[in-house]
Write an enzyme that holds these catalytic residues in place. Structure first.
Site, PDB file in Angstrom:
ATOM      1  N   GLN A 124      43.230  44.121  28.040  1.00 22.95           N
ATOM      2  CA  GLN A 124      42.089  43.664  27.239  1.00 22.95           C
ATOM      3  C   GLN A 124      40.928  44.646  27.360  1.00 22.95           C
ATOM      4  O   GLN A 124      40.377  44.803  28.454  1.00 22.95           O
ATOM      5  CB  GLN A 124      41.669  42.289  27.759  1.00 22.95           C
ATOM      6  CG  GLN A 124      40.666  41.565  26.914  1.00 22.95           C
ATOM      7  CD  GLN A 124      40.115  40.356  27.667  1.00 22.95           C
ATOM      8  OE1 GLN A 124      39.314  40.499  28.583  1.00 22.95           O
ATOM      9  NE2 GLN A 124      40.542  39.174  27.306  1.00 22.95           N
ATOM     10  N   GLY A 125      40.573  45.316  26.274  1.00 25.29           N
ATOM     11  CA  GLY A 125      39.501  46.305  26.301  1.00 25.29           C
ATOM     12  C   GLY A 125      38.226  45.785  25.664  1.00 25.29           C
ATOM     13  O   GLY A 125      37.908  46.155  24.532  1.00 25.29           O
ATOM     14  N   SER A 160      41.805  45.602  33.115  1.00 20.45           N
ATOM     15  CA  SER A 160      42.799  45.294  34.153  1.00 20.45           C
ATOM     16  C   SER A 160      44.178  45.817  33.768  1.00 20.45           C
ATOM     17  O   SER A 160      44.664  45.563  32.667  1.00 20.45           O
ATOM     18  CB  SER A 160      42.888  43.781  34.383  1.00 20.45           C
ATOM     19  OG  SER A 160      41.689  43.282  34.878  1.00 20.45           O
ATOM     20  N   GLU A 243      41.175  31.961  27.901  1.00 16.71           N
ATOM     21  CA  GLU A 243      41.278  32.604  29.213  1.00 16.71           C
ATOM     22  C   GLU A 243      40.591  31.762  30.284  1.00 16.71           C
ATOM     23  O   GLU A 243      40.848  31.913  31.466  1.00 16.71           O
ATOM     24  CB  GLU A 243      40.599  33.976  29.103  1.00 16.71           C
ATOM     25  CG  GLU A 243      40.972  34.985  30.140  1.00 16.71           C
ATOM     26  CD  GLU A 243      40.175  36.281  29.953  1.00 16.71           C
ATOM     27  OE1 GLU A 243      39.383  36.378  28.993  1.00 16.71           O
ATOM     28  OE2 GLU A 243      40.354  37.182  30.772  1.00 16.71           O
TER      29      GLU A 243
HETATM   30  C1  LIG Z   1      38.843  40.772  38.425  1.00 15.29           C
HETATM   31  C2  LIG Z   1      38.224  41.188  37.120  1.00 15.29           C
HETATM   32  C3  LIG Z   1      39.033  41.527  36.046  1.00 15.29           C
HETATM   33  C4  LIG Z   1      38.459  41.936  34.837  1.00 15.29           C
HETATM   34  N1  LIG Z   1      39.289  42.309  33.808  1.00 15.29           N
HETATM   35  C5  LIG Z   1      38.760  42.727  32.635  1.00 15.29           C
HETATM   36  C6  LIG Z   1      39.611  43.158  31.568  1.00 15.29           C
HETATM   37  O1  LIG Z   1      40.848  43.184  31.701  1.00 15.29           O
HETATM   38  N2  LIG Z   1      39.042  43.555  30.408  1.00 15.29           N
HETATM   39  C7  LIG Z   1      37.683  43.540  30.214  1.00 15.29           C
HETATM   40  O2  LIG Z   1      37.248  43.866  29.113  1.00 15.29           O
HETATM   41  N3  LIG Z   1      36.846  43.169  31.215  1.00 15.29           N
HETATM   42  C8  LIG Z   1      37.342  42.769  32.424  1.00 15.29           C
HETATM   43  N4  LIG Z   1      36.507  42.391  33.462  1.00 15.29           N
HETATM   44  C9  LIG Z   1      35.053  42.549  33.294  1.00 15.29           C
HETATM   45  C10 LIG Z   1      34.290  41.224  33.189  1.00 15.29           C
HETATM   46  O3  LIG Z   1      34.526  40.591  31.963  1.00 15.29           O
HETATM   47  C11 LIG Z   1      32.800  41.572  33.391  1.00 15.29           C
HETATM   48  O4  LIG Z   1      32.670  42.044  34.735  1.00 15.29           O
HETATM   49  C12 LIG Z   1      31.895  40.359  33.198  1.00 15.29           C
HETATM   50  O5  LIG Z   1      31.874  39.964  31.849  1.00 15.29           O
HETATM   51  C13 LIG Z   1      30.451  40.655  33.674  1.00 15.29           C
HETATM   52  O6  LIG Z   1      29.979  41.828  33.104  1.00 15.29           O
HETATM   53  P1  LIG Z   1      29.315  42.966  34.031  1.00 15.29           P
HETATM   54  O7  LIG Z   1      30.244  43.243  35.163  1.00 15.29           O
HETATM   55  O8  LIG Z   1      28.920  44.082  33.145  1.00 15.29           O
HETATM   56  O9  LIG Z   1      28.032  42.284  34.671  1.00 15.29           O
HETATM   57  P2  LIG Z   1      26.600  42.143  33.962  1.00 15.29           P
HETATM   58  O10 LIG Z   1      26.769  41.626  32.584  1.00 15.29           O
HETATM   59  O11 LIG Z   1      25.843  43.405  34.144  1.00 15.29           O
HETATM   60  O12 LIG Z   1      25.939  40.993  34.838  1.00 15.29           O
HETATM   61  C14 LIG Z   1      25.325  41.257  36.117  1.00 15.29           C
HETATM   62  C15 LIG Z   1      24.712  39.938  36.613  1.00 15.29           C
HETATM   63  O13 LIG Z   1      23.679  39.510  35.701  1.00 15.29           O
HETATM   64  C16 LIG Z   1      23.923  38.187  35.251  1.00 15.29           C
HETATM   65  N5  LIG Z   1      23.515  38.041  33.857  1.00 15.29           N
HETATM   66  C17 LIG Z   1      23.770  38.932  32.851  1.00 15.29           C
HETATM   67  N6  LIG Z   1      23.254  38.449  31.686  1.00 15.29           N
HETATM   68  C18 LIG Z   1      22.707  37.231  31.966  1.00 15.29           C
HETATM   69  C19 LIG Z   1      22.050  36.239  31.176  1.00 15.29           C
HETATM   70  N7  LIG Z   1      21.847  36.394  29.861  1.00 15.29           N
HETATM   71  N8  LIG Z   1      21.632  35.115  31.782  1.00 15.29           N
HETATM   72  C20 LIG Z   1      21.825  34.930  33.130  1.00 15.29           C
HETATM   73  N9  LIG Z   1      22.440  35.853  33.933  1.00 15.29           N
HETATM   74  C21 LIG Z   1      22.869  36.977  33.354  1.00 15.29           C
HETATM   75  C22 LIG Z   1      25.439  38.016  35.402  1.00 15.29           C
HETATM   76  O14 LIG Z   1      25.784  36.641  35.519  1.00 15.29           O
HETATM   77  C23 LIG Z   1      25.721  38.790  36.672  1.00 15.29           C
HETATM   78  O15 LIG Z   1      25.467  38.004  37.796  1.00 15.29           O
HETATM   79  C24 LIG Z   1      37.042  41.987  34.683  1.00 15.29           C
HETATM   80  C25 LIG Z   1      36.238  41.640  35.772  1.00 15.29           C
HETATM   81  C26 LIG Z   1      36.796  41.256  36.989  1.00 15.29           C
HETATM   82  C27 LIG Z   1      35.900  40.904  38.130  1.00 15.29           C
END
Ligand SMILES: Cc1cc2nc3c(=O)[nH]c(=O)nc-3n(C[C@H](O)[C@H](O)[C@H](O)COP(=O)(O)OP(=O)(O)OC[C@H]3O[C@@H](n4cnc5c(N)ncnc54)[C@H](O)[C@@H]3O)c2cc1C
Length: 382
Positions: A124-125, A160, A243
Site C-alpha cells: 500500500q503506497g 510495508s 483495514e
Molecule cells: C507498522 C506500520 C505499518 C505501516 N504500513 C504502511 C503501509 O504499508 N503503507 C502506507 O502508506 N503507510 C504505512 N504506514 C504509515 C502510517 O499510515 C502513518 O505512520 C500514519 O498515518 C501516521 O503518519 P505519520 O507517521 O506521518 O505521522 P504524522 O502524521 O506526522 O503524525 C505525528 C503525530 O501528530 C499527530 N497528529 C497529526 N495530525 C493531527 C491532527 N490533525 N490532530 C491531532 N493529532 C494529529 C499524530 O496523531 C501523531 O501522533 C505504516 C505505519 C506503521 C507504524
C-alpha cells in the site's frame, strides 16, 4: 475462540464449514519456517496453501476468484486459525474491497483472482515523508500526457513489505492541490516498472518491514487507474475503513488465546499475584469482551450489506486499546518471555506499540469520531 458468529446466519452451515476446515487443517498442518526464510516469504507459502484448499476469499464473489459466501464464513476460518495460534488468512481483505468497489470489471476479473491466490502480492503506497495523517497533503504527482499515459514522480514512505511485493496500490495527485479530496487518484503500480526504486529500512527491532519507494518518471497507462480520476480519496477511505476492523484483520482470536492464558494464570496464582496485576488482567478480559461484542455488531451490519464507514474508527481505537493493554499486562505476568527463545510476547508487545499509528493514528481516529460520528463543531485547529 471468540465464538463470534453463533447468533447469526445458519449455525449448521457454519459448523459444517468449520468442520471441513478442521479436517483440512489436520491434513495440512502449518509448515515449519525455514532457518533463513524471511517471515513474509513463509507467510506467502502459507497463503498459497490456504488458497489451494479454498480458504481465502470466501466472501469474494465467485466470478472474481472467491467462493461467494458471507463475511461470516471468512471470520470462521480466521477464528479456527487464531484458536490454534496459526497465522491468519492473509490481510488482503481491505485491498479486495477497494478493487471490488472501485475497480473496472476488467481489473476485478484480472486482479482479484491473482491477489487471492497470492500470484501477485500487493503493498500500500499512501504515506509520504510529508504526508501521513494529512494524506490529502501528499506531493507525489501523476501527470497525464497527450498520449493518455501518466508520468509519476515522488516518494512514498513506510510502505510495508514492498520488497516482497509485485504490485502497489498507489495514491498520487492528478489534479490541482487546492481541491485535495478530489485531486487524488489511485493506480495499480507494478513494482518492476522502470523508474521504481524500493529501498528497505531497518527498524530499531531489526525488522525490515518498512520501505521507501522512489518514483522517477514512472509511466502508467490509463488502464492502471483504479476508478475515475479524482476518486483516490474515496478509495483510500474505503481501504482504511476495512483495514481498521478487527474482523478483517483477524486479530480477535489471537487476542482470545492470550486472554485465556492470562485468565488461567490469574486462577493458578490468585494468592500470589499483586492486586494491581489482577486488576490489569481483569481490564484485559473486559476490553476483550467489549471488542468481541462490538465485532459481533459489525458482523451483523456487514451481513445486512452495510459498507464500512467512519464507525470503523471506533473499531480501531478498541482494537488498539485491547492489544496494547493485553501485551503490556502479559509481559508483567510472564516476565520470562522477555528473554530467550520463548520471547514471543516481547516481539508482539513491541509491535503492539505501532497499533496506535498504522492505519491512521489514535488521534486521527478520535478526530474522525468527533467530526463524522458525533458531529462536534470544529475548534478551528483542523
Ligand atoms: C507498522 C506500520 C505499518 C505501516 N504500513 C504502511 C503501509 O504499508 N503503507 C502506507 O502508506 N503507510 C504505512 N504506514 C504509515 C502510517 O499510515 C502513518 O505512520 C500514519 O498515518 C501516521 O503518519 P505519520 O507517521 O506521518 O505521522 P504524522 O502524521 O506526522 O503524525 C505525528 C503525530 O501528530 C499527530 N497528529 C497529526 N495530525 C493531527 C491532527 N490533525 N490532530 C491531532 N493529532 C494529529 C499524530 O496523531 C501523531 O501522533 C505504516 C505505519 C506503521 C507504524
Amino acid at each position: 475462540m471468540t465464538d463470534l458468529p453463533l447468533d447469526f446466519g445458519d449455525p449448521a452451515d457454519l459448523e459444517r464449514l468449520r468442520g471441513d476446515f478442521r479436517a483440512w487443517l489436520a491434513d495440512h498442518p502449518l509448515p515449519a519456517r525455514g532457518a533463513d526464510e524471511p517471515v513474509p516469504v513463509f507467510l506467502h507459502r502459507w497463503h498459497r496453501m490456504l488458497h489451494a484448499g479454498g480458504w481465502v476469499g470466501l466472501d469474494v464473489p465467485r466470478e472474481y476468484g472467491g467462493r461467494g459466501l458471507t463475511p461470516l464464513h471468512q471470520v470462521a476460518v480466521s477464528d479456527e486459525l487464531g484458536a490454534r495460534g496459526a497465522p491468519g488468512v492473509p490481510r488482503i481483505g481491505y485491498l479486495a474491497h477497494a478493487l471490488l468497489k472501485f475497480g473496472s470489471e476488467e481489473q476485478r476479473r484480472h486482479q482479484l483472482p491473482r491477489m487471492l491466490a497470492g500470484d501477485d502480492v500487493w503493498c500500500q503506497g499512501f504515506s509520504e515523508p510529508g504526508a501521513g495523517s494529512d494524506l490529502a497533503g501528499m506531493s507525489t504527482r501523476a501527470d497525464r500526457g497527450a498520449d493518455g499515459h501518466y508520468t509519476v514522480n515522488g516518494q512514498k514512505l513506510w510502505t510495508s513489505y514492498a520488497q516482497y511485493s509485485d504490485l502497489c496500490l498507489l495514491l498520487a495527485r492528478t489534479g490541482p492541490s487546492a481541491s485535495a479530496h478530489t485531486s487524488l487518484s489511485a493506480f495499480v503500480l507494478p513494482l518492476d516498472r522502470p523508474g521504481v526504486t524500493v529501498r528497505p529500512l531497518r527498524a530499531a527491532n531489526g525488522d525490515d518491514e518498512f520501505c521507501e519507494l522512489f518514483l522517477d518518471d514512472v509511466r502508467l497507462a490509463e488502464a492502471d487507474l483504479i476508478g475515475a480520476e479524482g476518486a483516490g480519496w474515496k478509495l483510500a477511505m474505503t481501504t482504511v475503513s476495512y483495514e481498521r476492523n478487527a474482523l478483517d484483520t483477524g486479530h480477535l482470536s489471537t487476542y482470545g488465546l492470550l486472554v485465556e492464558r492470562l485468565r488461567r494464570r490469574a486462577h493458578e496464582r490468585r494468592g500470589s499475584l499483586p492486586d494491581g496485576l489482577l486488576s490489569d488482567i481483569g481490564r484485559c478480559v473486559v476490553d476483550y469482551g467489549v471488542l468481541v461484542a462490538h465485532s459481533r455488531r459489525r458482523t451483523a451490519e456487514r451481513l445486512a450489506g452495510r459498507a464500512a464507514g467512519p464507525e470503523s474508527s471506533v473499531d480501531k481505537l478498541l482494537m488498539t486499546r485491547t492489544e496494547q493493554r493485553l501485551y503490556e499486562t502479559a509481559l508483567k505476568v510472564f516476565p520470562e518471555e522477555l528473554h530467550g527463545a520463548g520471547g514471543e510476547i516481547f516481539g508482539d508487545y513491541l509491535y503492539s506499540r505501532a497499533a496506535s499509528v498504522y492505519g491512521g493514528t489514535s488521534q486521527i481516529q478520535r478526530n474522525i469520531i468527533a467530526k463524522r460520528l458525533l458531529r462536534l463543531p470544529a475548534d478551528g485547529r483542523g
